[in-house]
Design an enzyme around this catalytic site. Structure first.
Site, mmCIF file in Angstrom:
data_model
loop_
_atom_site.group_PDB
_atom_site.id
_atom_site.type_symbol
_atom_site.label_atom_id
_atom_site.label_comp_id
_atom_site.label_asym_id
_atom_site.label_seq_id
_atom_site.Cartn_x
_atom_site.Cartn_y
_atom_site.Cartn_z
ATOM 1 N N GLY A 12 75.949 97.603 -71.785
ATOM 2 C CA GLY A 12 76.965 96.989 -70.914
ATOM 3 C C GLY A 12 77.343 95.622 -71.426
ATOM 4 O O GLY A 12 77.003 95.252 -72.558
ATOM 5 N N ASN A 13 78.066 94.874 -70.631
ATOM 6 C CA ASN A 13 78.409 93.503 -71.023
ATOM 7 C C ASN A 13 78.446 92.619 -69.788
ATOM 8 O O ASN A 13 78.215 93.091 -68.664
ATOM 9 C CB ASN A 13 79.728 93.463 -71.800
ATOM 10 C CG ASN A 13 80.883 93.949 -70.960
ATOM 11 O OD1 ASN A 13 81.265 93.296 -69.993
ATOM 12 N ND2 ASN A 13 81.437 95.111 -71.298
#
Ligand code: PMT
Length: 410
Positions: free
Chosen positions: A218-219
């Protein structure tokens, strides 16, 4: 040359109604900023507001005697409350408490502030401030929706630390943002509903690409920038479909939200939301996803001393949208998150993906970009560019919508 806040507010007669919440002290700064922009400001306070801040403080900043009661004979003799309601060219309620919003939504007129709001024909803007549970309560949501249907503008609230020490949505917008939002609403036609009849699809937040049942790639996108854009567009009359990755933000009022997790799901939701007039790709979509999702938790020992992941490219939603096939799109706006050489990479994306507009922001610096409440951006289109200096994301969203409208009409 762009119009400044002072150009819009200079000489404008603003009736500022102050509600009874701890954020009432911030309304002093709102008065100072309105006056600095050249507006005439008349303050009216509820009984509750007077318990937090003395009317004399508002009098000193506004240069006018503060109105505090329907039953003040000398004030009524100078300018009756109906006359005052007619005097106003703009009404601003800040802070707007849950109680005040409920009274406004249901037409109560038991005190000076609610009577003024019922008697005026001027546009009304409210800047709510309250505990996050009160803001999220279905009664408050319904009251806000009712007020918006009647053309009342809602400015904020913001997400953050609240007076009682808890965090969540309910913090009064910063005075600077309130005044900027008021000016941008006043500058537009039809009470700020300059996007009426326009359908906009906005993506926001990260995507999560699952590795196994417990892990994902993810980020750090919080969704704040995209949600602010969706909120601003909806306030200004657009029909907004917000495709949101996994984030913990409340749905802005008047926005239709679809939650997704992966880039692939986001792509499907985006095309399901078409046709539309405008697409704004604010989401930080993962560029790569695991080739396969392991059905069981990957064991620490699975790869010996290390673990090699095989990744594949995700669909480039923005590039596909920009081809415009069967989408009806008139304007495609991309975002570019860069750590270096921001302008060069952004211009390259503008050209490579055939976009109408790209909004670049630097990431990896504290206080801007991912997660923070503020941002600083620079927008590029084939014939020009515009810089947006550091400000709260809510305010930048308003300014970006102004630019989007300009580009739509160009
Ligand atoms: O969410 P916040 O915490 O408020 O932070 C805001 C933000 C920094 C995420 C936002 O302002 C921002 O910059 N969004 C774009 C982030 C990004 O993914 O940039 P990019 O340069 O990698 O992608 C360029 C564009 O292509 C973006 O419009 C992106 O939505 C789009 N894209 C990217 C990859 C992909 N597979 N599909 C896409 O549509």
């Amino acid at each position: 040359m762009s119009t400044s806040i002072a150009d819009i507010l200079n000489g404008k007669r603003v009736l500022l109604c102050v509600g009874g919440g701890i954020a009432a002290y911030k309304a002093l700064e709102v008065v100072r900023r309105l006056r600095a922009a050249g507006a005439e400001v008349q303050v009216a306070m509820t009984a509750g507001a007077q318990r937090f801040v003395a009317p004399l403080s508002f009098q000193a900043l506004s240069g006018r005697t503060v109105r505090t009661s329907l039953w003040d004979e000398s004030a009524e003799a100078a300018m009756g409350h109906i006359e005052l309601a007619r005097w106003a060219q703009q009404v601003l309620i800040a802070p707007a408490t849950a109680d005040l919003l409920a009274k406004l939504a249901h037409g109560f007129a038991g005190d000076l502030v609610t009577t003024l709001c019922l008697a005026t024909t001027a546009p009304i803007a409210v800047a709510p401030a309250m505990n996050h549970c009160m803001w999220r309560h279905p009664a408050t949501r319904a009251n806000i929706a009712l007020l918006q249907q009647r053309g009342v503008r809602v400015i904020g609230p913001e997400d953050g630390l609240l007076a009682e020490g808890e965090s969540g949505p309910g913090r009064l917008s910063e005075p600077e943002s309130i005044v900027a939002a008021l000016a941008s609403g006043s500058a537009t036609h039809g009470g700020g509903r300059d996007l009426a009849g326009v359908r906009m699809v906005v993506t926001a937040g990260p995507t999560y690409e699952d590795l196994d049942p417990v892990r994902y790639l993810g980020n750090r996108s919080s969704g704040k920038m995209g949600f602010a854009i969706a909120a601003s567009a909806a306030r200004r009359g657009a029909e907004v479909a917000l495709i949101a990755g996994p984030v913990h933000l409340d749905t802005p009022v008047g926005v239709q939200r679809m939650n997704v997790r992966s880039a692939r799901q986001m792509r499907e939701a985006v095309f399901a939301a078409m046709p539309a007039d405008i697409y704004v790709g604010t989401a930080a979509v993962a560029d790569f996803a695991p080739l396969a999702i392991a059905p069981q938790k990957i064991k620490k020992t699975a790869g010996g001393e290390g673990l090699k992941l095989e990744l594949v490219r995700t669909p480039d939603i923005l590039a596909e949208v920009a081809k415009r096939e069967d989408t009806g799109l008139k304007l495609v706006v991309g975002f570019a998150a860069e750590t270096d050489d921001v302008a060069r990479y952004a211009k390259q994306k503008l050209a490579d993906k055939h976009l109408d507009l790209i909004v670049a922001n630097r990431v990896g610096v504290p206080g801007c970009g991912f997660e923070s409440d503020n941002n600083a951006m620079i927008a590029f289109w084939p014939e020009g560019e515009k810089a947006f200096s550091e400000a709260p994301k809510a305010r930048l969203a308003e300014e970006l919508i102004d630019l989007i409208l300009e580009r739509l009409q160009a």
